[in-house]
Enzyme design. Structure first.
Site, PDB file in Angstrom:
ATOM      1  N   LYS A  62       0.823  -1.219   0.000  1.00 46.31           N
ATOM      2  CA  LYS A  62       0.000   0.000   0.000  1.00 46.31           C
ATOM      3  C   LYS A  62       0.851   1.260   0.000  1.00 46.31           C
ATOM      4  CE  LYS A  62       0.314  -1.208   4.618  1.00 46.31           C
ATOM      5  NZ  LYS A  62       0.443  -2.563   5.169  1.00 46.31           N
TER       6      LYS A  62
ATOM      7  N   GLU B 200      -5.442  -5.993  -4.665  1.00 49.88           N
ATOM      8  CA  GLU B 200      -6.477  -6.338  -3.672  1.00 49.88           C
ATOM      9  C   GLU B 200      -5.922  -6.455  -2.268  1.00 49.88           C
ATOM     10  OE1 GLU B 200      -9.741  -6.296  -2.319  1.00 49.88           O
ATOM     11  OE2 GLU B 200     -10.115  -6.925  -4.386  1.00 49.88           O
TER      12      GLU B 200
ATOM     13  N   VAL C  81      -5.221  -3.280   0.652  1.00 51.25           N
ATOM     14  CA  VAL C  81      -6.201  -2.665   1.549  1.00 51.25           C
ATOM     15  C   VAL C  81      -7.116  -3.743   2.113  1.00 51.25           C
ATOM     16  CG1 VAL C  81      -8.078  -0.992   1.761  1.00 51.25           C
ATOM     17  CG2 VAL C  81      -6.195  -0.529   0.194  1.00 51.25           C
TER      18      VAL C  81
ATOM     19  N   GLY D 226      -6.590  -6.469   3.961  1.00 55.60           N
ATOM     20  CA  GLY D 226      -6.204  -7.863   4.146  1.00 55.60           C
ATOM     21  C   GLY D 226      -7.031  -8.795   3.278  1.00 55.60           C
TER      22      GLY D 226
ATOM     23  N   GLY E 272       2.204 -10.058  18.350  1.00 60.40           N
ATOM     24  CA  GLY E 272       2.495  -9.969  16.924  1.00 60.40           C
ATOM     25  C   GLY E 272       1.513  -9.129  16.140  1.00 60.40           C
TER      26      GLY E 272
ATOM     27  N   GLU F 161       4.106  -4.042  15.184  1.00 60.48           N
ATOM     28  CA  GLU F 161       5.540  -4.168  14.919  1.00 60.48           C
ATOM     29  C   GLU F 161       6.336  -3.613  16.090  1.00 60.48           C
ATOM     30  OE1 GLU F 161       6.691  -5.632  12.293  1.00 60.48           O
ATOM     31  OE2 GLU F 161       4.865  -5.771  11.090  1.00 60.48           O
TER      32      GLU F 161
ATOM     33  N   ASP G   1      -0.407   4.185   7.923  1.00 61.32           N
ATOM     34  CA  ASP G   1      -0.895   3.002   7.223  1.00 61.32           C
ATOM     35  C   ASP G   1      -2.334   3.226   6.741  1.00 61.32           C
ATOM     36  OD1 ASP G   1      -0.692  -0.131   6.769  1.00 61.32           O
ATOM     37  OD2 ASP G   1      -2.581   0.233   7.809  1.00 61.32           O
TER      38      ASP G   1
ATOM     39  N   LYS H 155      -4.004   3.590   2.780  1.00 58.02           N
ATOM     40  CA  LYS H 155      -5.120   2.778   2.288  1.00 58.02           C
ATOM     41  C   LYS H 155      -6.292   3.631   1.822  1.00 58.02           C
ATOM     42  CE  LYS H 155      -3.804  -1.090   5.270  1.00 58.02           C
ATOM     43  NZ  LYS H 155      -4.096  -1.802   6.533  1.00 58.02           N
TER      44      LYS H 155
ATOM     45  N   GLY I  92      -2.593 -10.228   8.358  1.00 50.59           N
ATOM     46  CA  GLY I  92      -2.177 -11.586   8.673  1.00 50.59           C
ATOM     47  C   GLY I  92      -1.848 -12.382   7.429  1.00 50.59           C
TER      48      GLY I  92
END
Length: 438
Positions: free
Chosen positions: A103, A127, A130, A132, A185, A188, A199, A203, A308
């Site tokens: 992205k 795809e 944005v 997941g 997790g 980050e 982020d 998007k 993920g």
């Protein structure tokens, strides 16, 4: 049917997910069985991996992948701006279609990449960039193409949604939840891109360009993250019947355009109070949700896991299948671009200035607990033609009180002027928080 050669740039979390799907086609769409992983670019050949990949297809030189004549589709899942952007363009110029989850590159260089793809007669599908595993890019490009889109909004960062969900449900502080998110997790070690809103801004820039038909200048999007959010505001919001979510919002600006022939868009990212009966209020944990509003569709919501290995790899392979299906039906991999699949721009767009954005607002003020202070604050708002929906005093002590104001929809330029005057009132110690409100 001839196998479709796939070249993978990156074998991290998402890359491994993509490789697993391609290497295990049973019970999937039959076209998955026609994909062949021909080459994989990695940083370290000696690294131990929990996935079986033949050493013969591994390389530390990504140029070998983008120039390999046996590869028709390049999958870029390495992340970062460079060398990802340069490799995408090199692949396009080599006549290869590209699937990317990047992205950051698309938000900043999407127009350049799109023009390169158009000139080369290949696809660049995004795809996975944005939402997941949520199908959102192709529905906006294709399924909703007959609509006049008026607004796109939603929760498009799973890390911040996890943090805010726990702050709301458990009353814990931001720093404590962030630490837990890193250990699990979900965040980050350097969470800046998530918690500072970058982020989500990437998007919404991508979604805006697709929904409204023109390139978006990513750097012009006003962005506020959750990294300065205090638990007290989450608590007050709950008392007032709201939850707080980091929302990314893009809508047609109804004010006259200062740029002739260009569609003005109000786009912003900000922690926002969401009423308890709003469909976004029930989106918790690492899930994402995106609302698209238009005519004649009305309002539709896309919901699901926003990040993920599995969800993102699912979106990547969906794009691969879109391209592979077209290539497999053509001779010598020569095909005419489907204008819906390639989603070329059709108008000029520009991001409206922050002061032109119109929305409701939440403001928390720390003031002396003295007679008349609420009246003075109200007078300033009135003078600036700002209508107040509610004004509430919380947590009064002998010396000070916390005053929470929720406005009706106003331009942010009006609010900035009013807050400047309020800040100068002798009874007001500070403006503790401001954020949006639905």
């Amino acid at each position: 049917m001839k196998k479709v050669g796939i070249g993978l740039l990156g074998l991290g979390t998402v890359g491994k997910g993509v490789a697993n799907i391609i290497n295990n086609p049973n019970d999937r769409h039959p076209l998955v069985g026609e994909l062949e992983l021909v080459g994989v670019a990695v940083r370290n050949l000696q690294k131990k991996r929990d996935i079986i990949i033949p050493d013969s297809i591994l390389t530390t030189n990504p140029i070998e992948i983008v120039t390999n004549p046996n590869i028709q589709i390049i999958v870029e899942v390495m992340g970062g701006i460079e060398p990802a952007k340069s490799l995408i363009i090199q692949a396009i110029r080599a006549g290869k279609s590209v699937v990317t989850a990047n992205k950051a590159v698309i938000a900043r260089h999407g127009e350049e990449i799109s023009n390169e793809a158009k000139a080369a007669g290949v696809y660049v599908l995004i795809e996975a960039a944005v939402g997941g595993g949520i199908p959102i890019i192709e529905p906006v490009k294709q399924s909703l193409g007959g609509n006049q889109i008026t607004k796109v909004s939603g929760i498009i960062n799973g890390t911040t949604n996890y943090i805010l969900s726990r702050m709301d449900k458990e009353g814990v502080d931001y720093a404590d939840v962030l630490k837990d998110a890193q250990e699990l997790g979900y965040a980050e070690s350097d969470p800046a891109a998530d918690v500072e809103g970058s982020d989500a801004a990437d998007k919404i820039a991508i979604l805006s360009g697709l929904a409204f038909g023109g390139s978006i200048n990513r750097s012009n999007i006003p962005t506020t993250g959750i990294n300065h959010l205090e638990a007290v505001d989450v608590n007050y919001a709950r008392k007032l019947g709201y939850g707080i979510k980091l929302l990314a919002i893009s809508e047609k600006d109804k004010s006259p355009s200062k740029t002739e022939g260009s569609q003005p868009l109000s786009i912003w990212v900000e922690p926002t109070l969401v009423p308890e009966d709003n469909p976004l209020a029930g989106v918790n944990g690492v899930n994402n949700a995106i609302l698209v509003e238009g005519n004649p569709i009305g309002q539709v919501m896309f919901f699901g896991p926003g990040a993920g290995s599995g969800p993102t790899a699912s979106a990547v392979v969906a794009d691969i299948l879109n391209i592979a299906g077209i290539q497999s039906m053509s001779e010598d991999n020569i095909f005419n671009l489907d204008p819906l699949l390639s989603a070329m721009s059709w108008r000029n767009c520009h991001v409206a200035e922050k002061k032109q954005i119109t929305k409701k607002n939440y403001i928390r003020l720390i003031a002396n607990d003295s007679p008349g202070v609420i009246g003075e604050i109200g007078t300033i708002f009135g003078k600036k033609k700002i209508s107040i929906e509610s004004i509430v005093q919380f947590d009064v002590t002998d010396e000070e009180a916390e005053i929470v104001v929720i406005t009706h929809k106003i331009q942010q330029g009006q609010l900035e002027e009013a807050l400047l005057e309020i800040k100068n009132l002798s009874q007001v110690k500070r403006i503790a928080a401001t954020m949006g409100c639905l």
